[in-house]
Motif scaffolding. Structure first.
Motif, short mmCIF file in Angstrom:
data_model
loop_
_atom_site.label_atom_id
_atom_site.label_comp_id
_atom_site.label_asym_id
_atom_site.label_seq_id
_atom_site.Cartn_x
_atom_site.Cartn_y
_atom_site.Cartn_z
N THR A 73 59.56 47.40 77.28
CA THR A 73 60.05 47.88 75.98
C THR A 73 59.04 48.76 75.24
OG1 THR A 73 61.51 46.01 75.74
CG2 THR A 73 60.81 47.06 73.69
N ALA A 74 57.77 48.35 75.25
CA ALA A 74 56.77 49.04 74.44
C ALA A 74 56.64 50.52 74.81
CB ALA A 74 55.42 48.34 74.56
N ILE A 94 64.28 44.13 80.77
CA ILE A 94 65.50 44.82 80.33
C ILE A 94 65.34 46.33 80.54
CG2 ILE A 94 66.97 45.24 78.29
CD1 ILE A 94 65.86 42.26 77.49
N THR A 95 64.11 46.81 80.40
CA THR A 95 63.84 48.24 80.66
C THR A 95 64.10 48.55 82.12
OG1 THR A 95 62.09 48.03 79.03
CG2 THR A 95 62.12 50.06 80.31
N SER A 100 54.39 44.05 82.03
CA SER A 100 55.45 44.99 82.42
C SER A 100 55.79 44.84 83.90
CB SER A 100 55.01 46.43 82.13
OG SER A 100 53.68 46.62 82.51
N ASN A 101 56.98 45.26 84.27
CA ASN A 101 57.41 45.21 85.68
C ASN A 101 56.80 46.35 86.47
OD1 ASN A 101 60.90 43.94 85.81
ND2 ASN A 101 58.99 42.90 85.36
N PHE A 102 56.71 46.14 87.78
CA PHE A 102 56.22 47.16 88.71
C PHE A 102 57.42 47.96 89.24
CE2 PHE A 102 55.49 48.63 93.02
CZ PHE A 102 54.18 49.09 93.03
N ILE A 103 57.34 49.29 89.14
CA ILE A 103 58.38 50.13 89.73
C ILE A 103 57.68 51.23 90.53
CG2 ILE A 103 60.17 49.67 88.00
CD1 ILE A 103 59.49 52.26 86.60
N PHE A 158 59.25 33.89 72.94
CA PHE A 158 59.40 35.08 72.11
C PHE A 158 60.11 36.19 72.86
CE2 PHE A 158 55.45 35.94 74.27
CZ PHE A 158 55.34 37.32 74.33
N GLU A 159 60.43 37.26 72.13
CA GLU A 159 61.12 38.42 72.68
C GLU A 159 60.57 39.69 72.07
OE1 GLU A 159 63.11 39.34 75.02
OE2 GLU A 159 63.20 37.31 75.80
N GLY A 160 60.93 40.82 72.62
CA GLY A 160 60.52 42.11 72.06
C GLY A 160 61.63 43.12 72.30
N LEU A 161 62.09 43.76 71.24
CA LEU A 161 63.13 44.79 71.38
C LEU A 161 62.90 45.84 70.30
CD1 LEU A 161 66.54 43.43 70.06
CD2 LEU A 161 64.52 42.02 70.04
N LYS A 162 63.70 46.89 70.31
CA LYS A 162 63.43 47.98 69.36
C LYS A 162 64.69 48.53 68.70
CE LYS A 162 59.23 50.13 71.16
NZ LYS A 162 58.77 51.24 72.00
N ALA A 163 64.48 49.05 67.47
CA ALA A 163 65.54 49.79 66.78
C ALA A 163 65.06 51.23 66.62
CB ALA A 163 65.83 49.17 65.42
#
Ligand SMILES: Cc1ncc(COP(=O)(O)O)c(C=O)c1O
Length: 342
Positions: free
Chosen positions: A284-285, A247-248, A224-227, A57-62
């Motif tokens: 993304t969220a 992608i974020t 989510s990724n760690f930054i 699956f994927e997750g993106l936004k408009a």
């Protein structure tokens, strides 16, 4: 039509919308994507997605900008990642033209569900690719279903970014060293449910995972990724083969570099946590969730600046681009023109 939704009260929850879109792969060919108003699927009881986890699956936004234009954020990146997940699970790849055609159609049809500009909400888009054919021996399906559903979601931060507490749990790894961590397979999230519930009961909304081979390096959070930002002001994020390429994160890195910030994507040792002044979880969220503390057994690290400073600036700049308030100088937004009703 004007929808009677309380835009200000939207969370991150499923709700039926006008329709979703669906296409089926059989005998090497995808069917023409079709809109469906029913938010249910009829599936063989022996479908491989149910028994053997053949599900990507994927997750993106408009987003809606102030002129009411609808724009989708970096949809091509999600297609690339979806296809790398499809390769990994031996599913057919989704052709570019079919994906963009389906995506545009479903967003356009659900234009009334894209939260108005100013509410901070957006339309969350969830592409799903599953093995839908019956196979009882462990082998790939001979039929696949691609569907894209959409739901309106609210802003995470209504009044400023809020820091959260995170925990590293002994006894739980996210993925195996040469396993599925770098792709978006449904099973990764099933495996994360138990540690996530356990952490929440302990008072920690998010779980931070270490690399499962040595447990000396930081991998990523559950979703989510760690930054992080170090004392010299550099943006630091783990380079690991077992994390999802966010992608974020990729977008934040581009913005950070554009702002003249030094970016370090490299293995990050657990011991380095004491050197960071800001830590965030990106995806993304929420774009960035500031992390105020990380607990690991009897050790605890504090990051009081996570909700201000560089991470806040990066968050605001990315959100500004998404809502059309800041110039889209990297060409990340794809227009989704909607015909005006007479
Ligand atoms: C495990 C994991 N890491 C990172 C991310 C963030 O990725 P993205 O920024 O593409 O949403 C997600 C969300 O998709 C995720 O599930």
């Amino acid at each position: 039509m004007s929808l009677r939704l309380d835009w200000g009260k939207l969370g991150f929850k499923y709700m039926p919308t006008k329709c979703h879109i669906r296409s089926t792969w059989r005998g090497g060919r995808w069917s023409r994507p079709e809109l469906s108003k029913k938010d249910e699927l009829t599936l063989s009881i022996a479908a491989t997605c149910l028994h053997y986890g053949q599900a990507c699956f994927e997750g993106l936004k408009a987003f809606k900008d102030k002129d009411g234009r609808i724009r989708i954020f970096r949809p091509g990146e999600n297609l690339k990642r979806m296809n790398s997940t499809a390769d990994f699970l031996h599913c057919p790849r989704i052709p570019e033209d079919l994906y963009f055609d389906a995506l545009m159609k479903v967003v356009r049809e659900n234009a009334d569900y894209v939260p108005p500009y100013g509410t901070g909400g957006s339309l969350y888009i969830r592409p799903l690719l599953i093995g839908s054919g019956p196979t009882i021996g462990v082998s790939p399906s001979e039929e696949y279903t691609l569907l894209i559903l959409v739901i309106p979601v609210g802003p995470y931060y209504k009044g400023g970014m809020k820091g959260v507490k995170s925990v590293i749990l002994d006894g739980h790894d996210r993925t195996a060293p040469m396993g599925t961590g770098h792709v978006k397979v449904a099973g990764n999230y099933a495996a994360g449910l138990h540690p996530s519930i356990k952490a929440k009961k302990m008072g920690f909304p998010i779980v931070l995972y270490l690399d499962s081979k040595t447990r000396k390096y930081i991998d990523e959070f559950g979703t989510s990724n760690f930054i992080a930002v170090d004392r010299k002001g550099a943006y630091v994020t783990p380079d690991s083969s077992t994390i999802l390429p966010s992608i974020t994160n990729k977008s934040l890195i581009t913005i950070a570099k554009d702002m003249g910030v030094k970016v370090e994507r490299r293995p990050v040792r657990l011991a380095e946590l004491s050197k960071f002044v800001e830590v965030g979880a990106c995806g993304t969220a929420v774009v960035i969730t500031p992390v105020e503390t990380i607990k690991y057994n009897d050790r605890e690290w504090h990051f009081p600046n996570s909700d201000k400073g560089l991470l806040k600036s990066l968050h605001d700049r990315l959100v500004g681009i998404q809502f059309g308030e800041v110039e889209d100088k990297f060409g990340w937004l794809m227009d989704c023109p909607v015909k005006k009703r007479p």
